[in-house]
Each structure stands twice: as C-alpha cells, then as structure tokens.
Design a protein around this motif. Sequence first.
Motif, PDB file in Angstrom:
ATOM      1  N   THR A   1      36.350  -9.134  12.315  1.00 39.07           N
ATOM      2  CA  THR A   1      37.542  -8.390  12.729  1.00 39.07           C
ATOM      3  C   THR A   1      38.790  -9.255  12.614  1.00 39.07           C
ATOM      4  OG1 THR A   1      36.305  -6.946  14.225  1.00 39.07           O
ATOM      5  CG2 THR A   1      38.650  -7.218  14.671  1.00 39.07           C
ATOM      6  N   ALA A   2      38.710 -10.489  13.090  1.00 38.51           N
ATOM      7  CA  ALA A   2      39.876 -11.375  13.041  1.00 38.51           C
ATOM      8  C   ALA A   2      40.304 -11.638  11.606  1.00 38.51           C
ATOM      9  CB  ALA A   2      39.560 -12.685  13.758  1.00 38.51           C
TER      10      ALA A   2
ATOM     11  N   PRO B   1      19.544  -5.116  16.382  1.00 39.22           N
ATOM     12  CA  PRO B   1      20.056  -4.487  15.160  1.00 39.22           C
ATOM     13  C   PRO B   1      20.030  -5.442  13.977  1.00 39.22           C
ATOM     14  CG  PRO B   1      21.877  -5.129  16.567  1.00 39.22           C
ATOM     15  CD  PRO B   1      20.620  -5.430  17.339  1.00 39.22           C
ATOM     16  N   LEU B   2      19.966  -4.877  12.797  1.00 42.76           N
ATOM     17  CA  LEU B   2      20.110  -5.661  11.584  1.00 42.76           C
ATOM     18  C   LEU B   2      21.532  -6.191  11.484  1.00 42.76           C
ATOM     19  CD1 LEU B   2      18.292  -3.150   9.222  1.00 42.76           C
ATOM     20  CD2 LEU B   2      17.396  -5.379   9.920  1.00 42.76           C
ATOM     21  N   ALA B   3      21.705  -7.336  10.846  1.00 39.26           N
ATOM     22  CA  ALA B   3      23.053  -7.880  10.617  1.00 39.26           C
ATOM     23  C   ALA B   3      23.785  -6.950   9.654  1.00 39.26           C
ATOM     24  CB  ALA B   3      22.955  -9.291  10.044  1.00 39.26           C
ATOM     25  N   ASP B   4      24.923  -6.433  10.088  1.00 45.61           N
ATOM     26  CA  ASP B   4      25.522  -5.330   9.325  1.00 45.61           C
ATOM     27  C   ASP B   4      27.048  -5.350   9.309  1.00 45.61           C
ATOM     28  OD1 ASP B   4      26.107  -4.732  11.935  1.00 45.61           O
ATOM     29  OD2 ASP B   4      25.267  -2.719  11.925  1.00 45.61           O
ATOM     30  N   ALA B   5      27.669  -6.510   9.556  1.00 44.76           N
ATOM     31  CA  ALA B   5      29.120  -6.552   9.701  1.00 44.76           C
ATOM     32  C   ALA B   5      29.825  -5.974   8.475  1.00 44.76           C
ATOM     33  CB  ALA B   5      29.586  -7.981   9.964  1.00 44.76           C
ATOM     34  N   GLN B   6      29.358  -6.352   7.269  1.00 44.93           N
ATOM     35  CA  GLN B   6      30.009  -5.844   6.062  1.00 44.93           C
ATOM     36  C   GLN B   6      29.783  -4.344   5.888  1.00 44.93           C
ATOM     37  OE1 GLN B   6      28.148  -8.689   5.995  1.00 44.93           O
ATOM     38  NE2 GLN B   6      29.510 -10.298   5.277  1.00 44.93           N
TER      39      GLN B   6
ATOM     40  N   PHE C   1      17.955 -11.871   8.888  1.00 47.78           N
ATOM     41  CA  PHE C   1      18.528 -10.597   8.478  1.00 47.78           C
ATOM     42  C   PHE C   1      18.950  -9.738   9.670  1.00 47.78           C
ATOM     43  CE2 PHE C   1      15.633 -10.854   4.513  1.00 47.78           C
ATOM     44  CZ  PHE C   1      16.492 -11.779   3.941  1.00 47.78           C
ATOM     45  N   PHE C   2      18.736 -10.239  10.880  1.00 50.48           N
ATOM     46  CA  PHE C   2      19.121  -9.501  12.083  1.00 50.48           C
ATOM     47  C   PHE C   2      20.361 -10.129  12.701  1.00 50.48           C
ATOM     48  CE2 PHE C   2      14.812  -8.254  11.375  1.00 50.48           C
ATOM     49  CZ  PHE C   2      14.703  -6.972  11.888  1.00 50.48           C
ATOM     50  N   ASP C   3      20.973  -9.404  13.606  1.00 51.30           N
ATOM     51  CA  ASP C   3      22.195  -9.859  14.263  1.00 51.30           C
ATOM     52  C   ASP C   3      21.876 -11.013  15.204  1.00 51.30           C
ATOM     53  OD1 ASP C   3      24.531 -10.219  15.633  1.00 51.30           O
ATOM     54  OD2 ASP C   3      24.741  -8.163  16.309  1.00 51.30           O
ATOM     55  N   CYS C   4      22.377 -12.195  14.868  1.00 57.26           N
ATOM     56  CA  CYS C   4      22.100 -13.390  15.678  1.00 57.26           C
ATOM     57  C   CYS C   4      22.493 -13.185  17.135  1.00 57.26           C
ATOM     58  CB  CYS C   4      22.856 -14.590  15.132  1.00 57.26           C
ATOM     59  SG  CYS C   4      22.506 -15.014  13.418  1.00 57.26           S
ATOM     60  N   ASN C   5      23.630 -12.506  17.337  1.00 60.82           N
ATOM     61  CA  ASN C   5      24.194 -12.410  18.676  1.00 60.82           C
ATOM     62  C   ASN C   5      23.395 -11.500  19.603  1.00 60.82           C
ATOM     63  OD1 ASN C   5      26.872 -13.838  17.950  1.00 60.82           O
ATOM     64  ND2 ASN C   5      26.642 -12.242  16.403  1.00 60.82           N
ATOM     65  N   ALA C   6      22.492 -10.713  19.029  1.00 59.59           N
ATOM     66  CA  ALA C   6      21.663  -9.848  19.866  1.00 59.59           C
ATOM     67  C   ALA C   6      20.705 -10.659  20.722  1.00 59.59           C
ATOM     68  CB  ALA C   6      20.876  -8.870  18.985  1.00 59.59           C
ATOM     69  N   CYS C   7      20.354 -11.859  20.253  1.00 62.97           N
ATOM     70  CA  CYS C   7      19.441 -12.716  21.001  1.00 62.97           C
ATOM     71  C   CYS C   7      20.125 -13.972  21.532  1.00 62.97           C
ATOM     72  CB  CYS C   7      18.264 -13.133  20.120  1.00 62.97           C
ATOM     73  SG  CYS C   7      17.250 -11.752  19.534  1.00 62.97           S
TER      74      CYS C   7
ATOM     75  N   TRP D   1      39.876  -7.996   0.103  1.00 63.24           N
ATOM     76  CA  TRP D   1      39.094  -7.834   1.331  1.00 63.24           C
ATOM     77  C   TRP D   1      38.027  -6.758   1.154  1.00 63.24           C
ATOM     78  CZ3 TRP D   1      38.581  -3.517   4.503  1.00 63.24           C
ATOM     79  CH2 TRP D   1      37.881  -3.733   5.707  1.00 63.24           C
ATOM     80  N   ALA D   2      38.422  -5.606   0.621  1.00 63.24           N
ATOM     81  CA  ALA D   2      37.469  -4.505   0.445  1.00 63.24           C
ATOM     82  C   ALA D   2      36.371  -4.887  -0.537  1.00 63.24           C
ATOM     83  CB  ALA D   2      38.205  -3.248  -0.031  1.00 63.24           C
ATOM     84  N   ALA D   3      36.733  -5.577  -1.627  1.00 61.99           N
ATOM     85  CA  ALA D   3      35.728  -6.020  -2.599  1.00 61.99           C
ATOM     86  C   ALA D   3      34.745  -6.985  -1.949  1.00 61.99           C
ATOM     87  CB  ALA D   3      36.406  -6.679  -3.793  1.00 61.99           C
ATOM     88  N   GLY D   4      35.264  -7.886  -1.119  1.00 62.80           N
ATOM     89  CA  GLY D   4      34.386  -8.818  -0.422  1.00 62.80           C
ATOM     90  C   GLY D   4      33.425  -8.123   0.521  1.00 62.80           C
ATOM     91  N   GLN D   5      33.908  -7.101   1.222  1.00 62.41           N
ATOM     92  CA  GLN D   5      33.037  -6.351   2.117  1.00 62.41           C
ATOM     93  C   GLN D   5      31.966  -5.596   1.328  1.00 62.41           C
ATOM     94  OE1 GLN D   5      33.204  -6.785   5.429  1.00 62.41           O
ATOM     95  NE2 GLN D   5      34.882  -8.187   4.942  1.00 62.41           N
TER      96      GLN D   5
END
Length: 439
Positions: free
Chosen positions: A377-378, A281-286, A251-257, A221-225
């Motif tokens: 998160t899930a 915001p920029l897409a930044d989940a990882q 490259f931005f967070d889809c959910n912001a719009c 998981w950590a390597a994937g992130q």
Amino acid sequence: MRQLLVRWITVLPLLWSTMAGADGDGDKHLGVASCAGSTCHGSTRPFADSRIRQDEYFIWQRKDAHARAYDNLRSERSQAIARKLGIADAATAPRCLVCHVDNVPAAQRGERFQLSDGIGCEACHGGSEHWIGPHAAGYKTLDERTAAGLKPLWDPIARARLCGDCHIGSDSHPMSHAIMAAGHPPLLFELDTFGVLEPPHWHVDAAYIQRKGPQDPARNWAAGQAEGARTVLENLGGPRFGNGMFPELAFFDCNACHHSLVKADRARPQRSGGLQAGAVPLADAQLVMLIRWLEVSDAGAARKWHDQWVALQGAGQRGPAEVRSQAKAMLATLDGSIEPLLRNHTLDEAQLRKLLRSIVGDARGAHVGDFSDAEQTAMAVSVLTTALSERGAQQVSAGLRAAVDELYAQVMNRDDFQPERYSKSIERVAAALGLPGAG
C-alpha cells in the motif's frame, strides 16, 4: 517523497541481489568489462552532447547494490544462512548463485566474464555476443534492438517479468520457507519503486521518449502488479506448491502466523477472500492490488478477477490440486484479457485519483496489522501520487505529499512496524485525499 526510497537499501541488503538468471537465448555473455569503456558506458559523469548518459557503468559499480550481489554471498550473514541449509559455501552453491550472479552456463561465458561481477549488464539486457556491435553503431528501431538480442526493458511488462523471477521467486529461481527460516529476508517487489532504488542509469528525457516511448509511473506500477500476480500464480500452479504433509509455506501470507499471539482483532475476512478466522490465506498482495486497478479500468474484468481471487483463497483451504486448477484459470484470465488491457489503457487524472482513493480506502480497517499489505500500500500510494503529480494534478498538495512520506516511513522496517501508527498515517492520507470519515 522519493528521497525516502533510498532507505530501503539499508533494510533489504540481500533482496537487491537478484534480477536475472541463466540467459535463455544461448548468446555468450562477454562480461561487464565489455561495456565499461570510457567512450561507451564507462564515463565518470554524463556526456552533455550524448543521447545517453554514458556513465552507466559508474552508476552500477558505485551506487547499485546489484554490483555487490556476489560479494554478499561472502558475508557472515550469507555464510550463516548457508550453514543452516547444509550448504558448504554460499559463494559456490548453485541455489545461491542462481540469483546472486549472472548465472549462465560456462559455455556462454566470454573471456572477460566474471561471476564476481554479480548482477551485471547482461543479466538484465541479455548476452551481448550478437548485440554489442550493432548496439555501438546505433539502432533505428526497437525491433532492431530485440532482433539483435537486447531484452526489451523499455516495456514495463517485460521488465517486470524479468525482475519477478528473483524478486518474487519462481521455479527457476526458487525461494522457500526453509531459506527464509535460515535468515534470508522475505522477498518484496514493486516495479516503479525498485526502479528508483536501483538507481536508474538512464534519463527519461525527450530523446529517450523518442527512442523507446513514454514511461508512466502508474503503468509501471500496474505492470509490476500484473507480472507479480503472474509469478505468484505460476508458483501456485507449479510443482513446488505440494510438499509432503505441508505445502510450501512460502506461498502463504507470512503475517498470518508471524505476529503477536496476545493482540486481538487478527481476523481479516474482507482482505483474505472471506476466509474464516484462523485460516491461513495464500500470499496475494499483487492479486488484490490488481483488483483495485481493474476497478477503474474495466469493471467487468474486475468482478471476474475478484471472484477468481476468492475462489483461489478457498482452494487454498482444500488442497494443492484445487489450488493449481484455480491458479491456471487466473493465469488464463491474465493472459486473455488483463495484459492486453494493460498494454492499451492509460489512466487519466480522474481514474488515477479514483485508484489512489480506492487503495487508501481498502487499507483502512481490520487488516491494518498485515505488514505485507502495508508495504504494498505504501509503495502504491507513493508511486500513484507521483504519477498524479506528473499529470499536473492540483490535488497533490503539500499536505498530501507529507502524509504519504509519513505513511512510507511506517514500513521501512518489519521489526519496527507498529499497526497503530500505520493506521493513523493511513487516516492522514485519507484526510488529504478527502475520503469520507477521515480526519
């Protein structure tokens, strides 16, 4: 818990079409048929007296969506996407083939190679021209394998780097806002979860561990992130970020719009590096998930990465040049300190539990409506709970497993996502972990 993972296959039919592109070493790709002999990898069932399954081809052909990646290009959905992009035929277009087949140049294709095999053995393991002979004879060391041309997929960092090219998108395997607007599903990646979904064509048993070393879900998981973060930063630091008046919106967070315009409480400054309400915001989940891992592994590295993340989000409001500069600075940190830490640090049970509690705690609050965060998160909670269980932890109760399963069920379909239900599921996981204020 893991049984729920197979449902992703019905949610992401096109997403599974990627895992490699043109092989960089110049070795010929001899084709899937070269591996499919009944005494090699083509058995219909595992061999009882073998160190490997030997039914790998059967699993790939019958159960792995990678085998159908090329066929997907002939579907009505893919052809409709192509038409919207001005492409005559998705099944012949280079921008589609780069991710839907083992897209090596014609000079690297052996006599039995077929594009119609989709993402076959050599797309991931490397062109077999030089390794197929010694592979059949057997290797004594991992170095012998890599010297012959086999890609070191037993290393989770190498595996994540390979997968990320297509499952996150890169300059060589570009995903754009235009492609998604035409109907392609948004990309998503988490190494351990996707490895389960593939499904695996290997057993991590004593013989595997002896040959290739132990495989730890938490490290996967950590390597994937980390490698997901690398791909994101390389995208932001590369030429595709600037795009005329608008930067590349992928490259931005889809959910912001892409959200309801009538629901309140969309602002999430805590989750987006302190940006003001209305800023995209920029897409930044990882990048954010990596902060959580660093917090339990190296507090100093966590503070530095957090500060760089905040600076990156701020740069996203000012212009491409500043974004590229900050992305390159974060890549230097990733290479200089984070990746070496990943290779040499294994979380113990206490650290795993702390990481799990941190991720769940961070998921509570004003940003629960962000679907991308919810997905990551899930998946993280599922993987890390499994890792905790494999360490023999007593804290993995039936109640925690049930709560995690329920949380996972909330993110199976973007169109059906309900933040309120997801928030309640997060609270149940928090309660099962004993977090303050949960219940």
